[in-house]
Write a protein that holds these residues in place. Sequence first.
Motif, mmCIF file in Angstrom:
data_model
loop_
_atom_site.group_PDB
_atom_site.id
_atom_site.type_symbol
_atom_site.label_atom_id
_atom_site.label_comp_id
_atom_site.label_asym_id
_atom_site.label_seq_id
_atom_site.Cartn_x
_atom_site.Cartn_y
_atom_site.Cartn_z
ATOM 1 N N PRO A 41 -2.397 31.238 7.107
ATOM 2 C CA PRO A 41 -1.438 32.228 6.617
ATOM 3 C C PRO A 41 -2.131 33.338 5.816
ATOM 4 O O PRO A 41 -3.191 33.090 5.254
ATOM 5 N N PRO A 42 -1.514 34.533 5.777
ATOM 6 C CA PRO A 42 -2.084 35.555 4.891
ATOM 7 C C PRO A 42 -1.895 35.121 3.433
ATOM 8 O O PRO A 42 -0.837 34.617 3.083
ATOM 9 N N ILE A 43 -2.921 35.294 2.653
ATOM 10 C CA ILE A 43 -2.830 34.833 1.256
ATOM 11 C C ILE A 43 -3.130 35.955 0.268
ATOM 12 O O ILE A 43 -3.855 36.894 0.577
ATOM 13 N N ASN A 44 -2.537 35.817 -0.892
ATOM 14 C CA ASN A 44 -2.855 36.683 -2.028
ATOM 15 C C ASN A 44 -3.409 35.777 -3.114
ATOM 16 O O ASN A 44 -2.948 34.643 -3.276
ATOM 17 N N THR A 55 -0.887 32.591 -3.431
ATOM 18 C CA THR A 55 0.401 32.648 -2.737
ATOM 19 C C THR A 55 0.132 32.941 -1.266
ATOM 20 O O THR A 55 -0.827 33.628 -0.928
ATOM 21 N N ALA A 56 0.958 32.377 -0.406
ATOM 22 C CA ALA A 56 0.770 32.552 1.034
ATOM 23 C C ALA A 56 2.113 32.685 1.734
ATOM 24 O O ALA A 56 3.100 32.084 1.317
ATOM 25 N N GLU A 57 2.141 33.463 2.794
ATOM 26 C CA GLU A 57 3.363 33.630 3.585
ATOM 27 C C GLU A 57 3.375 32.590 4.697
ATOM 28 O O GLU A 57 2.550 32.640 5.611
ATOM 29 N N PRO A 59 6.315 31.565 6.820
ATOM 30 C CA PRO A 59 7.710 31.514 7.286
ATOM 31 C C PRO A 59 7.920 30.420 8.322
ATOM 32 O O PRO A 59 7.125 30.258 9.246
ATOM 33 N N GLY A 60 8.987 29.668 8.134
ATOM 34 C CA GLY A 60 9.345 28.634 9.097
ATOM 35 C C GLY A 60 8.611 27.325 8.920
ATOM 36 O O GLY A 60 8.794 26.414 9.710
ATOM 37 N N ILE A 61 7.785 27.230 7.884
ATOM 38 C CA ILE A 61 7.031 25.989 7.682
ATOM 39 C C ILE A 61 7.518 25.331 6.387
ATOM 40 O O ILE A 61 7.559 25.957 5.337
ATOM 41 N N ASN A 123 11.642 30.358 0.074
ATOM 42 C CA ASN A 123 11.894 31.363 1.107
ATOM 43 C C ASN A 123 10.653 31.709 1.925
ATOM 44 O O ASN A 123 10.422 32.864 2.274
ATOM 45 N N GLY A 124 9.869 30.713 2.221
ATOM 46 C CA GLY A 124 8.705 30.953 3.068
ATOM 47 C C GLY A 124 7.474 31.479 2.354
ATOM 48 O O GLY A 124 6.516 31.895 2.996
ATOM 49 N N ILE A 125 7.515 31.495 1.026
ATOM 50 C CA ILE A 125 6.335 31.897 0.250
ATOM 51 C C ILE A 125 5.818 30.646 -0.469
ATOM 52 O O ILE A 125 6.540 30.039 -1.263
#
Lengths: 146, 136
Positions: A41-44, A55-57, A59-61, A123-125
Amino acid sequence: MIRYSPGLEVWGEPLATLRRIQDEINRAFGDQRFTPSAEFPPINIWRSTDGVVVTAEIPGIALETVDLTVHQNTLTLKGRREPDVKEPDVSYHRRERTYGPFSRSIALPFAVDSEKVRASAQNGILTIELPRPETDKPRKIKINPV
Amino acid sequence: MEKEATMADMGVQSHAGERGAESTRNGPVFVPVTDIYETEQALFLALEMPGVDPAEVSITLDKRVLTISGRSHVHAPEGCSLSHHEYRDGDYERSFTLAESIDGDHIEAELKDGLLRLKLPKAQPAPAKSIHVKAV
């Protein structure tokens, strides 16, 4: 592998950075991302005096299906993105989401006590809090007048 | 052959490129990554909208244009500064033109873990009517 070194991360992975910029331009101009992102996932990465927050996006996991491991100063997140389809006999009109296993490792600037790591998802984050060990924190040195 | 005909008929068009209207909110508006698939009974959409709360999603169906938008409410972790970034928070918007054969009154939507799922049932075709011809 991301090396966490403030100021240097730009040079660490020049191609990955370019891909990310391209990705962001595509997103901003409404281009559909048919090509999968460079890395999932893309991470910050956020930092404070108390530690690091990743933090990472995702979604759906669901958080429960993400495998998080911390070994010394390396944080690894692993998982799998499964297609959403439950019904048999489907025909696809669009397939922009990508599926399959993913794995990312992040090298942190300090060894983390795995007991103190906290992860949550909303919420997917995905949010992972990695506190800095007490021994690593800056200490104030008292100067005694002679 | 018949299968192909229905597929083309069900074809969902996307208006991803509509950039005419500007958002009144500061920040980027993304086009959510979407999967669209179809079964005998319904059309399904899955849109990735990480950071969006279920209360902040709006789905409207105006004639045949289905517009989905979501507002993101993600706050930076307290007392932290960003030191490495690969994604940005933002709002999401995307519209699709639906085929006539969708039953607009029975669309179901659910948002879980930042993934919005929509089920658009197909309308039952009206039974053929025979018209009686009067003898004048």
